[in-house]
Structures are given as C-alpha cells and as structure tokens.
Design a protein around this motif. Structure first.
Motif, mmCIF file in Angstrom:
data_model
loop_
_atom_site.group_PDB
_atom_site.id
_atom_site.type_symbol
_atom_site.label_atom_id
_atom_site.label_comp_id
_atom_site.label_asym_id
_atom_site.label_seq_id
_atom_site.Cartn_x
_atom_site.Cartn_y
_atom_site.Cartn_z
ATOM 1 N N ASN A 74 37.475 48.744 40.308
ATOM 2 C CA ASN A 74 38.752 48.183 40.721
ATOM 3 C C ASN A 74 38.629 46.739 41.213
ATOM 4 O O ASN A 74 37.597 46.324 41.724
ATOM 5 C CB ASN A 74 39.317 49.062 41.840
ATOM 6 C CG ASN A 74 40.681 48.612 42.304
ATOM 7 O OD1 ASN A 74 41.633 48.603 41.541
ATOM 8 N ND2 ASN A 74 40.783 48.231 43.567
ATOM 9 N N ASN A 75 39.710 45.973 41.007
ATOM 10 C CA ASN A 75 39.821 44.598 41.503
ATOM 11 C C ASN A 75 38.788 43.668 40.866
ATOM 12 O O ASN A 75 38.084 42.925 41.555
ATOM 13 C CB ASN A 75 39.703 44.559 43.037
ATOM 14 C CG ASN A 75 40.183 43.235 43.610
ATOM 15 O OD1 ASN A 75 41.057 42.563 43.041
ATOM 16 N ND2 ASN A 75 39.612 42.840 44.731
ATOM 17 N N PHE A 76 38.726 43.702 39.556
ATOM 18 C CA PHE A 76 37.764 42.871 38.824
ATOM 19 C C PHE A 76 38.286 41.443 38.678
ATOM 20 O O PHE A 76 39.456 41.222 38.390
ATOM 21 C CB PHE A 76 37.523 43.471 37.432
ATOM 22 C CG PHE A 76 36.451 42.762 36.645
ATOM 23 C CD1 PHE A 76 35.119 42.947 36.960
ATOM 24 C CD2 PHE A 76 36.782 41.933 35.589
ATOM 25 C CE1 PHE A 76 34.118 42.302 36.237
ATOM 26 C CE2 PHE A 76 35.799 41.285 34.860
ATOM 27 C CZ PHE A 76 34.465 41.467 35.179
ATOM 28 N N GLY A 77 37.396 40.465 38.862
ATOM 29 C CA GLY A 77 37.750 39.065 38.655
ATOM 30 C C GLY A 77 38.404 38.406 39.852
ATOM 31 O O GLY A 77 39.068 37.372 39.707
ATOM 32 N N CYS A 78 38.220 38.984 41.038
ATOM 33 C CA CYS A 78 38.788 38.366 42.236
ATOM 34 C C CYS A 78 37.982 37.113 42.598
ATOM 35 O O CYS A 78 36.986 36.796 41.962
ATOM 36 C CB CYS A 78 38.796 39.361 43.402
ATOM 37 S SG CYS A 78 37.195 40.114 43.755
ATOM 38 N N GLY A 79 38.449 36.390 43.615
ATOM 39 C CA GLY A 79 37.721 35.184 44.019
ATOM 40 C C GLY A 79 38.338 33.934 43.446
ATOM 41 O O GLY A 79 39.556 33.798 43.385
ATOM 42 N N SER A 80 37.501 33.021 42.973
ATOM 43 C CA SER A 80 37.984 31.721 42.489
ATOM 44 C C SER A 80 38.707 31.841 41.162
ATOM 45 O O SER A 80 38.639 32.870 40.489
ATOM 46 C CB SER A 80 36.810 30.744 42.343
ATOM 47 O OG SER A 80 36.048 31.063 41.201
ATOM 48 N N SER A 81 39.361 30.773 40.773
ATOM 49 C CA SER A 81 40.175 30.783 39.551
ATOM 50 C C SER A 81 39.405 30.304 38.320
ATOM 51 O O SER A 81 40.004 30.046 37.290
ATOM 52 C CB SER A 81 41.406 29.888 39.750
ATOM 53 O OG SER A 81 40.999 28.555 40.025
ATOM 54 N N ARG A 82 38.098 30.201 38.404
ATOM 55 C CA ARG A 82 37.322 29.620 37.296
ATOM 56 C C ARG A 82 37.520 30.353 35.971
ATOM 57 O O ARG A 82 37.333 31.566 35.868
ATOM 58 C CB ARG A 82 35.831 29.553 37.660
ATOM 59 C CG ARG A 82 35.148 30.889 37.798
ATOM 60 C CD ARG A 82 33.750 30.763 38.366
ATOM 61 N NE ARG A 82 33.767 30.298 39.748
ATOM 62 C CZ ARG A 82 32.715 30.380 40.575
ATOM 63 N NH1 ARG A 82 31.582 30.901 40.150
ATOM 64 N NH2 ARG A 82 32.803 29.944 41.809
ATOM 65 N N GLU A 83 37.890 29.590 34.968
ATOM 66 C CA GLU A 83 38.078 30.145 33.623
ATOM 67 C C GLU A 83 36.739 30.502 32.990
ATOM 68 O O GLU A 83 36.671 31.303 32.056
ATOM 69 C CB GLU A 83 38.827 29.126 32.756
ATOM 70 C CG GLU A 83 39.291 29.664 31.428
ATOM 71 C CD GLU A 83 40.138 28.668 30.648
ATOM 72 O OE1 GLU A 83 40.739 29.067 29.648
ATOM 73 O OE2 GLU A 83 40.194 27.478 31.053
ATOM 74 N N HIS A 84 35.669 29.921 33.517
ATOM 75 C CA HIS A 84 34.329 30.158 32.977
ATOM 76 C C HIS A 84 33.956 31.643 33.003
ATOM 77 O O HIS A 84 33.121 32.080 32.208
ATOM 78 C CB HIS A 84 33.289 29.366 33.785
ATOM 79 C CG HIS A 84 33.606 27.906 33.914
ATOM 80 N ND1 HIS A 84 34.614 27.442 34.723
ATOM 81 C CD2 HIS A 84 33.056 26.813 33.333
ATOM 82 C CE1 HIS A 84 34.665 26.130 34.655
ATOM 83 N NE2 HIS A 84 33.744 25.717 33.812
ATOM 84 N N ALA A 85 34.562 32.415 33.913
ATOM 85 C CA ALA A 85 34.271 33.853 33.971
ATOM 86 C C ALA A 85 34.684 34.525 32.664
ATOM 87 O O ALA A 85 33.945 35.346 32.102
ATOM 88 C CB ALA A 85 34.982 34.485 35.160
ATOM 89 N N ALA A 86 35.859 34.178 32.170
ATOM 90 C CA ALA A 86 36.318 34.720 30.885
ATOM 91 C C ALA A 86 35.442 34.200 29.745
ATOM 92 O O ALA A 86 35.116 34.938 28.814
ATOM 93 C CB ALA A 86 37.776 34.344 30.647
ATOM 94 N N TRP A 87 35.055 32.913 29.813
ATOM 95 C CA TRP A 87 34.187 32.340 28.787
ATOM 96 C C TRP A 87 32.866 33.109 28.711
ATOM 97 O O TRP A 87 32.362 33.397 27.621
ATOM 98 C CB TRP A 87 33.882 30.881 29.085
ATOM 99 C CG TRP A 87 35.049 29.951 29.041
ATOM 100 C CD1 TRP A 87 36.342 30.250 28.729
ATOM 101 C CD2 TRP A 87 35.031 28.543 29.329
ATOM 102 N NE1 TRP A 87 37.131 29.131 28.805
ATOM 103 C CE2 TRP A 87 36.355 28.066 29.169
ATOM 104 C CE3 TRP A 87 34.038 27.652 29.708
ATOM 105 C CZ2 TRP A 87 36.704 26.740 29.367
ATOM 106 C CZ3 TRP A 87 34.379 26.314 29.914
ATOM 107 C CH2 TRP A 87 35.703 25.865 29.739
#
Length: 198
Positions: A74-87
């Motif tokens: 649950n709650n995956f990808g929280c924190g900063s808004s960096r698009e690099h996570a998706a990259w």
C-alpha cells in the motif's frame, strides 16, 4: 510510448508498504536527463549491498521471480514528485504496477510514461501476494480495455478504475503531445468554425 491493450505476465512481489520515490530511485542517481539507464539503479539500496553485490534475498534478485508486473504494498510512490521513479521502473522492464494505493503524483508520472498503475482492494492485494508465494509461475492478465485483472487458472478477478483520457493515451500509445497532434484535424476544424461565427 508502446500501445497497451492486454498484458499476460508473471509477477514480481514486493510486499512492502509506503515505498517512497527515494527508495525506488535514490536521489544520487538523478543527474541524467535521458530516461535510459535508470533501471540499473531501481531500488538500488535494496538490490545491492555497499560494495555493489546483489542481495540474494531481495525479490527482484530472486531467479524464481520474473515478469513485467510488479505487485507492491500500500501507498506506493509516496515522497518526492520525481518523475525518475517512473523512468526507473519502465526502464527496468515493468509495464504494470499493482497496489492498493498509489501516491497521486507518482500515479500521474507513471501513466504519463506508459506505466499502468492498477489499484485494487486490500483484500485482492493480499490474495495476489498469497497466490504468487504459492506459485511463482502464475500469470496475471491485465485487460486495460475492460479494466479487469484475472489470474490464469483462477476464478477470482477484479476490476479497476482509470482516468478515461489516460486510458485512451495508453491504448493508442500516445503521450500528451502525441495525443494533441492526433487531434490536429479536429482542432483546425473547430478553429475554422469559430472564425466563421465571428
């Protein structure tokens, strides 16, 4: 972006909640502006030890797990808004992420980069983790057009919600610019009608 219709794949389970974007791709690897290569450092501090050796107990490093679907807590990808996570996730080879909740900014970044985020109930997520634990070769079928998830050989299934615009973009393989260009003739026609009304 690649067109997305239906994906049938094995899945990698990562049963951890509240995974933030710095854990997905640590800040020290954000210097590059090209999307390529970020997958090498996906979950860097979890996948590798301090000297750069793979940690054998981390799910992505276990040879029993493979596939282009990542099932997470649950709650995956929280924190900063960096698009690099998706990259990083797409460059590694994932096409679908399944969770019971995604951080809003991460979800938007993922969909903008052709990575389908599928939100399911807590109960269905628990069910998925249990199935994968019992049979790591089981395949998950994600049908974007029907907005359904089925498990190959299992009767249980579920549906999921997705923004209609993002769904269209994924099915057609369009990012925002490509979608706008695909509407060029309609835009020109609309502008001509407005000019004629003045």
């Amino acid at each position: 972006m690649e067109k997305f219709s239906t994906l049938k794949s094995r899945a990698v389970p990562l049963n951890i909640s509240n995974i933030d974007t710095d854990q997905i791709i640590p800040a020290r690897f954000l210097k590059a502006t090209n999307k390529k290569g970020f997958g090498d450092n996906l979950f860097r501090d979890w996948r590798f030890d301090k000297v750069g050796n793979l940690k054998s107990d981390f799910p992505l490093n276990k040879p029993i797990y493979s596939g282009s679907i990542l099932v997470v807590g649950n709650n995956f990808g929280c924190g900063s808004s960096r698009e690099h996570a998706a990259w990083a996730l797409t460059d590694y080879g994932f096409k679908v992420i399944i969770s019971s909740f995604f951080a809003d900014i991460f979800k938007a970044n993922a969909l903008n980069n052709g990575l389908l985020t599928v939100e399911v109930s807590d109960e269905f997520l628990v069910y998925l983790f249990k199935l994968i634990e019992e049979n790591n070769k089981i395949e998950i079928i994600v049908n974007l057009k029907k907005q359904t998830i089925n498990i190959d050989g299992e009767s249980m299934s579920t549906s999921f919600e997705i923004d209609s615009y993002k769904k269209t973009c994924l099915i057609k393989g369009h990012d925002d610019i490509a979608f706008l260009l695909s509407q060029k003739e309609k835009i020109i026609s609309f502008e001509k009608q407005n000019i004629n009304l003045k």
